[in-house]
Write a protein that holds these residues in place. Structure first.
Motif, mmCIF file in Angstrom:
data_model
loop_
_atom_site.group_PDB
_atom_site.id
_atom_site.type_symbol
_atom_site.label_atom_id
_atom_site.label_comp_id
_atom_site.label_asym_id
_atom_site.label_seq_id
_atom_site.Cartn_x
_atom_site.Cartn_y
_atom_site.Cartn_z
ATOM 1 N N HIS A 380 -5.887 -17.472 7.781
ATOM 2 C CA HIS A 380 -5.510 -16.116 7.555
ATOM 3 C C HIS A 380 -6.152 -15.280 8.049
ATOM 4 O O HIS A 380 -7.191 -15.043 7.165
ATOM 5 C CB HIS A 380 -4.753 -16.126 6.012
ATOM 6 C CG HIS A 380 -4.092 -14.775 6.019
ATOM 7 N ND1 HIS A 380 -4.023 -13.819 6.416
ATOM 8 C CD2 HIS A 380 -2.838 -14.838 5.005
ATOM 9 C CE1 HIS A 380 -3.072 -12.717 6.070
ATOM 10 N NE2 HIS A 380 -2.362 -13.594 5.219
ATOM 11 N N GLU A 382 -5.428 -11.996 9.148
ATOM 12 C CA GLU A 382 -4.578 -10.723 9.273
ATOM 13 C C GLU A 382 -5.621 -9.624 8.603
ATOM 14 O O GLU A 382 -6.048 -9.941 7.473
ATOM 15 C CB GLU A 382 -3.324 -10.780 8.976
ATOM 16 C CG GLU A 382 -2.534 -11.860 9.542
ATOM 17 C CD GLU A 382 -2.473 -11.882 11.059
ATOM 18 O OE1 GLU A 382 -2.177 -10.820 11.582
ATOM 19 O OE2 GLU A 382 -2.491 -12.708 11.721
ATOM 20 N N ASP A 383 -5.257 -8.372 9.041
ATOM 21 C CA ASP A 383 -5.904 -7.282 8.177
ATOM 22 C C ASP A 383 -5.270 -6.928 7.161
ATOM 23 O O ASP A 383 -4.412 -6.128 7.151
ATOM 24 C CB ASP A 383 -6.182 -6.035 9.426
ATOM 25 C CG ASP A 383 -6.764 -5.139 8.867
ATOM 26 O OD1 ASP A 383 -7.445 -4.941 7.698
ATOM 27 O OD2 ASP A 383 -6.635 -3.824 9.157
ATOM 28 N N LYS A 384 -5.260 -7.806 5.944
ATOM 29 C CA LYS A 384 -4.676 -7.588 4.866
ATOM 30 C C LYS A 384 -5.709 -7.484 3.603
ATOM 31 O O LYS A 384 -6.638 -8.019 3.719
ATOM 32 C CB LYS A 384 -3.596 -8.638 4.480
ATOM 33 C CG LYS A 384 -2.425 -8.828 5.686
ATOM 34 C CD LYS A 384 -1.202 -8.048 5.129
ATOM 35 C CE LYS A 384 -0.188 -8.211 6.331
ATOM 36 N NZ LYS A 384 0.809 -7.553 6.134
ATOM 37 N N LYS A 385 -5.309 -7.038 2.450
ATOM 38 C CA LYS A 385 -6.085 -6.972 1.348
ATOM 39 C C LYS A 385 -6.020 -8.328 0.768
ATOM 40 O O LYS A 385 -5.153 -9.267 0.702
ATOM 41 C CB LYS A 385 -5.624 -5.836 0.264
ATOM 42 C CG LYS A 385 -5.803 -4.562 0.711
ATOM 43 C CD LYS A 385 -5.355 -3.432 -0.344
ATOM 44 C CE LYS A 385 -5.654 -2.251 0.049
ATOM 45 N NZ LYS A 385 -5.332 -1.232 -0.925
ATOM 46 N N ALA A 388 -3.112 -9.275 -1.322
ATOM 47 C CA ALA A 388 -1.962 -9.549 -0.447
ATOM 48 C C ALA A 388 -2.069 -11.029 0.180
ATOM 49 O O ALA A 388 -0.981 -11.756 0.207
ATOM 50 C CB ALA A 388 -1.644 -8.738 0.749
ATOM 51 N N LYS A 389 -3.203 -11.559 0.421
ATOM 52 C CA LYS A 389 -3.365 -12.589 0.949
ATOM 53 C C LYS A 389 -3.105 -13.983 -0.279
ATOM 54 O O LYS A 389 -2.457 -14.849 0.208
ATOM 55 C CB LYS A 389 -4.754 -13.051 1.701
ATOM 56 C CG LYS A 389 -5.128 -12.228 2.962
ATOM 57 C CD LYS A 389 -6.474 -12.244 3.342
ATOM 58 C CE LYS A 389 -6.494 -11.544 4.668
ATOM 59 N NZ LYS A 389 -7.936 -11.540 5.108
ATOM 60 N N TYR A 392 0.413 -14.112 -0.763
ATOM 61 C CA TYR A 392 1.066 -14.913 0.424
ATOM 62 C C TYR A 392 1.049 -16.413 0.045
ATOM 63 O O TYR A 392 2.169 -17.047 0.213
ATOM 64 C CB TYR A 392 0.444 -14.500 1.851
ATOM 65 C CG TYR A 392 0.877 -15.221 2.871
ATOM 66 C CD1 TYR A 392 1.965 -14.913 3.601
ATOM 67 C CD2 TYR A 392 0.245 -16.476 3.348
ATOM 68 C CE1 TYR A 392 2.455 -15.680 4.878
ATOM 69 C CE2 TYR A 392 0.418 -17.313 4.624
ATOM 70 C CZ TYR A 392 1.573 -16.751 5.315
ATOM 71 O OH TYR A 392 2.093 -17.419 6.135
#
Length: 451
Positions: A380, A382-385, A388-389, A392
């Motif tokens: 993972h 992606e540019d997410k906090k 949030a990961k 997910y």
């Protein structure tokens, strides 16, 4: 541009990812079970020439078939997997070894009225054994064992395989002088469980013109009960009056006598003289399988022996015997009844890896290590906090999340969290992989179906 409202056509099923994983698990159990008995996988085209599909079908089949033209070609979507198999075997006869044993799991299409549990596009899971000229009846005897293996491995216990032989029925109707009406009589009797004895008698007498006393004899005959051995004993009383009847009785007796050797419990099997199957191409043994706690569902696995299915495609005699599981219908019923095991893993991956450093090399290397060990791994990036990961992973019910920050990379360890128990570990890469593999084996225990 106007935005179209997305919709799924009536009678067609689309599953979300988690139930799709459950469906895939059921398919895998079926594939493995069929393979244990020496069946090879096969795929045939969804679209065939209409003349091929309708050669043996006709009648009701022609009303339900999806048929269209493309240029000069008259084409149809397959309505089952058996008729395309007959064409396939006839076409590749010289390249195949007999007996030819194949299984196929594929979609079929029927333009009937969509209703609860009945679909226009649905999966069937079929096995068939095709002989060259002759086919030993021991194949008929093995079929109940395969049905039992599939359903018991899936986790079902309360099911019953019902078996009959159309030669017995045709022979009995010949004794009554009803040979010309035997097909109509069998189709009527086959509906006994749905419409009741009184309605069946009415159709036999009023619609088919059968004398009342003969209709009563038919109802008395198909009502013979008392367990498989007792039914066979009762049928012996008719022996010697019709050669076709005697042949069918011998075949049915062979099926029953080998049940124990094939490992089929008597509780899951019964001779049922009402079973005939609606398709005319069945000529001998016929099977239907019912879920005892859900009789309203009807048969979830059916089939039988056919001697002339390929006659429209070749002059060679290619007798066969096979069964078909209505997989989409079965899945729908199981889900509706809450019988699909909710604890089995349905995530698309076993491990979600969260790189916490600019250098992705360690994370990629660990993902590669896991995959080489047969463990599904997803990066993972992606540019997410962080929250949030984790959300997910939680939403997809991914069982393990791995964190690789600077501390872990510098220490040569992997931080791993079991998302089901909350337990966290910091071990080297090999030990973490072993821990995950052991945990996955434990989490995957249990049958796909409850009950």
């Amino acid at each position: 541009m106007a935005v179209l409202k997305p919709r799924t056509l009536s009678g067609f099923m689309e599953l979300l990812p988690a139930p799709q994983q459950q469906m895939e698990r059921i398919m895998e159990v079926i594939r493995q079970s069929f393979s244990l008995y020496g069946f090879t996988p096969l795929d045939t085209p969804i679209i065939e020439a209409s003349e091929v599909l309708l050669a043996k079908g006709g009648g009701e089949t022609e009303k339900q078939i999806y048929r269209f033209t493309k240029g000069d070609a008259d084409l149809s979507l397959r309505f089952d997997l058996t008729v395309p198999l007959a064409k396939y075997v006839a076409m590749h006869y010289s390249e195949l070894s007999f007996p030819f044993r194949r299984f196929q799991i594929g979609k079929v299409y029927r333009g009937e009225r969509a209703q609860r549990g009945r679909f226009r596009e649905f999966y069937q899971a079929d096995i068939d054994v095709i002989g060259d000229g002759k086919l030993s009846p021991i194949n008929d005897a093995e079929i109940p064992a395969i049905i039992y293996r599939v359903f018991s491995t899936l986790g079902l216990n309360r099911f019953q395989i019902r078996v009959n032989n159309r030669k017995i029925l045709n022979g009995f109707y010949a004794m009554l002088g009803l040979s010309e009406l035997s097909g109509e009589v069998m189709r009527t009797v086959d509906k006994l469980e749905k419409i009741g004895e009184a309605t069946v008698r009415g159709i036999l007498v009023d619609d088919l013109g059968i004398p009342a006393e003969k209709a009563d004899e038919i109802l008395k005959f198909i009502a013979i009960s008392g367990g498989s051995k007792a039914i066979l004993a009762a049928l012996e009383g008719y022996r010697g009056r019709n050669p076709l009847f005697d042949e069918g009785l011998d075949e049915l007796s062979l099926v029953v006598n080998y049940l124990d050797s094939f490992g089929v419990p008597s509780d899951n099997f019964v001779v049922d003289l009402t079973i005939a199957r609606g398709l005319d191409y069945y000529t001998g043994t016929v099977y239907e399988t019912a879920l005892l706690d859900h009789p309203e569902v009807g048969s979830v696995c059916s089939g039988g022996r056919y001697d002339n299915l390929a006659e429209y495609y070749t002059e060679k005699e290619l007798p066969g015997v096979g069964i078909s599981i209505g997989l989409t219908r079965l899945f729908y019923v199981l889900g509706e009844q809450g019988m699909l095991n909710p604890d089995l893993l349905t995530a698309p991956t076993d491990v979600l890896i969260l790189p916490m450093t600019d250098d992705l090399g360690p994370a990629i290397s660990f993902a590669t290590l896991l995959r080489q060990d047969g463990i599904r791994a997803q990066l993972h990036c992606e540019d997410k906090k962080f929250k949030a990961k984790m959300s997910y992973a939680d939403k997809l019910r991914i069982p393990y999340v791995v964190f690789l920050g600077e501390d872990e990379v510098n220490s040569g360890v992997v931080a791993c969290k079991d998302m089901f128990t909350g337990e966290q570990t910091k071990l080297d890469a090999a030990a973490t992989a072993a821990l995950i593999k052991s945990g996955l084996a434990e989490k995957n225990k249990g049958a796909v179906i409850l009950g």
